[in-house]
Scaffold this motif. Structure first.
Motif, PDB file in Angstrom:
ATOM      1  N   TYR A 224       0.833  -1.211   0.000  1.00  0.00           N
ATOM      2  CA  TYR A 224       0.000   0.000   0.000  1.00  0.00           C
ATOM      3  C   TYR A 224       0.865   1.258   0.000  1.00  0.00           C
ATOM      4  O   TYR A 224       0.470   2.293  -0.549  1.00  0.00           O
ATOM      5  CB  TYR A 224      -1.002   0.002   1.158  1.00  0.00           C
ATOM      6  CG  TYR A 224      -0.441   0.401   2.501  1.00  0.00           C
ATOM      7  CD1 TYR A 224      -0.399   1.733   2.893  1.00  0.00           C
ATOM      8  CD2 TYR A 224       0.043  -0.557   3.394  1.00  0.00           C
ATOM      9  CE1 TYR A 224       0.111   2.113   4.127  1.00  0.00           C
ATOM     10  CE2 TYR A 224       0.549  -0.197   4.621  1.00  0.00           C
ATOM     11  CZ  TYR A 224       0.591   1.131   4.987  1.00  0.00           C
ATOM     12  OH  TYR A 224       1.098   1.498   6.202  1.00  0.00           O
TER      13      TYR A 224
ATOM     14  N   LYS B 239      -4.440  -0.692   2.058  1.00  0.00           N
ATOM     15  CA  LYS B 239      -4.149  -0.441   3.482  1.00  0.00           C
ATOM     16  C   LYS B 239      -5.226  -1.072   4.339  1.00  0.00           C
ATOM     17  O   LYS B 239      -4.942  -1.700   5.369  1.00  0.00           O
ATOM     18  CB  LYS B 239      -4.073   1.068   3.738  1.00  0.00           C
ATOM     19  CG  LYS B 239      -3.976   1.472   5.204  1.00  0.00           C
ATOM     20  CD  LYS B 239      -2.599   1.250   5.763  1.00  0.00           C
ATOM     21  CE  LYS B 239      -2.381   1.940   7.086  1.00  0.00           C
ATOM     22  NZ  LYS B 239      -2.723   1.158   8.257  1.00  0.00           N
ATOM     23  N   SER B 240      -6.477  -0.951   3.928  1.00  0.00           N
ATOM     24  CA  SER B 240      -7.584  -1.560   4.655  1.00  0.00           C
ATOM     25  C   SER B 240      -7.440  -3.081   4.697  1.00  0.00           C
ATOM     26  O   SER B 240      -7.633  -3.707   5.744  1.00  0.00           O
ATOM     27  CB  SER B 240      -8.910  -1.167   3.999  1.00  0.00           C
ATOM     28  OG  SER B 240      -9.980  -1.832   4.604  1.00  0.00           O
TER      29      SER B 240
ATOM     30  N   THR C 154      -4.630  -4.693   4.357  1.00  0.00           N
ATOM     31  CA  THR C 154      -3.444  -4.954   5.183  1.00  0.00           C
ATOM     32  C   THR C 154      -3.802  -4.921   6.659  1.00  0.00           C
ATOM     33  O   THR C 154      -3.383  -5.794   7.424  1.00  0.00           O
ATOM     34  CB  THR C 154      -2.341  -3.907   4.879  1.00  0.00           C
ATOM     35  OG1 THR C 154      -2.014  -3.968   3.488  1.00  0.00           O
ATOM     36  CG2 THR C 154      -1.091  -4.165   5.698  1.00  0.00           C
ATOM     37  N   ASP C 155      -4.602  -3.936   7.067  1.00  0.00           N
ATOM     38  CA  ASP C 155      -5.015  -3.832   8.477  1.00  0.00           C
ATOM     39  C   ASP C 155      -5.819  -5.060   8.896  1.00  0.00           C
ATOM     40  O   ASP C 155      -5.627  -5.588   9.994  1.00  0.00           O
ATOM     41  CB  ASP C 155      -5.824  -2.562   8.704  1.00  0.00           C
ATOM     42  CG  ASP C 155      -4.969  -1.309   8.583  1.00  0.00           C
ATOM     43  OD1 ASP C 155      -3.724  -1.410   8.631  1.00  0.00           O
ATOM     44  OD2 ASP C 155      -5.560  -0.214   8.426  1.00  0.00           O
ATOM     45  N   LYS C 156      -6.710  -5.539   8.029  1.00  0.00           N
ATOM     46  CA  LYS C 156      -7.483  -6.745   8.344  1.00  0.00           C
ATOM     47  C   LYS C 156      -6.574  -7.952   8.450  1.00  0.00           C
ATOM     48  O   LYS C 156      -6.767  -8.822   9.296  1.00  0.00           O
ATOM     49  CB  LYS C 156      -8.550  -6.981   7.272  1.00  0.00           C
ATOM     50  CG  LYS C 156      -9.669  -5.983   7.292  1.00  0.00           C
ATOM     51  CD  LYS C 156     -10.636  -6.208   6.152  1.00  0.00           C
ATOM     52  CE  LYS C 156     -11.670  -5.089   6.072  1.00  0.00           C
ATOM     53  NZ  LYS C 156     -12.510  -5.184   4.896  1.00  0.00           N
TER      54      LYS C 156
ATOM     55  N   ILE D 299      -3.447  -7.937   9.385  1.00  0.00           N
ATOM     56  CA  ILE D 299      -2.718  -7.828  10.651  1.00  0.00           C
ATOM     57  C   ILE D 299      -3.613  -8.247  11.815  1.00  0.00           C
ATOM     58  O   ILE D 299      -3.171  -8.949  12.722  1.00  0.00           O
ATOM     59  CB  ILE D 299      -2.195  -6.388  10.861  1.00  0.00           C
ATOM     60  CG1 ILE D 299      -1.103  -6.087   9.836  1.00  0.00           C
ATOM     61  CG2 ILE D 299      -1.689  -6.181  12.274  1.00  0.00           C
ATOM     62  CD1 ILE D 299      -0.672  -4.631   9.801  1.00  0.00           C
ATOM     63  N   ASP D 300      -4.887  -7.852  11.780  1.00  0.00           N
ATOM     64  CA  ASP D 300      -5.820  -8.201  12.840  1.00  0.00           C
ATOM     65  C   ASP D 300      -6.019  -9.710  12.964  1.00  0.00           C
ATOM     66  O   ASP D 300      -6.250 -10.221  14.064  1.00  0.00           O
ATOM     67  CB  ASP D 300      -7.185  -7.533  12.615  1.00  0.00           C
ATOM     68  CG  ASP D 300      -7.122  -6.032  12.834  1.00  0.00           C
ATOM     69  OD1 ASP D 300      -6.156  -5.542  13.458  1.00  0.00           O
ATOM     70  OD2 ASP D 300      -8.041  -5.340  12.352  1.00  0.00           O
TER      71      ASP D 300
END
Length: 127
Positions: free
Chosen positions: A101, A117-118, A120-122, A124-125
């Motif tokens: 991203y 990015k969204s 990627t954040d998911k 990581i979660d």
């Protein structure tokens, strides 16, 4: 053959692709389709097919980039989504330490960068 020449941009592109596939260099074959200006409309299915046969889908090439990085450099969002859905990791950094991203953002592809990015954040979660 005439249709192939129009789609791929010439016989040399077909020969290049055939050579890469025959040499079992799937990474370079996929990269060829992502970066080639002649194959924007037809590369999705072939990239999907070839990607599932990569031994290491997140491996970096000699230039320090992976398939997902190349798709980001060209803002090929349909391929970015495909690669992520097929298991490419959005957490692999390129040779300069950038995540996918961040590559998009640095090249001015702001909307695509936000989407990745969204994702990627998911990702990581879930870890």
């Amino acid at each position: 053959m005439i249709i192939y020449n129009l789609i791929f941009g010439g016989l040399s592109d077909i020969k290049t692709l055939n050579h890469l596939i025959s040499q079992n260099n799937l990474f370079k074959a996929i990269k060829f389709f992502i970066v080639s200006r002649y194959t924007k409309n037809i590369s999705y299915g072939l990239v999907q097919y070839l990607f599932k046969y990569l031994d290491e889908p997140d491996a970096l090439d000699e230039d320090g980039f992976n398939i997902l990085h190349y798709a980001c450099m060209k803002n090929r969002f349909e391929l970015i989504e495909l690669l992520l859905n097929q298991g490419a990791s959005p957490l692999v950094k390129d040779v300069q330490g950038a995540l996918p991203y961040q590559i998009l953002a640095s090249l001015g592809f702001v909307n695509s960068a936000k989407e990745v990015k969204s994702i990627t954040d998911k990702y990581i979660d879930k870890s």
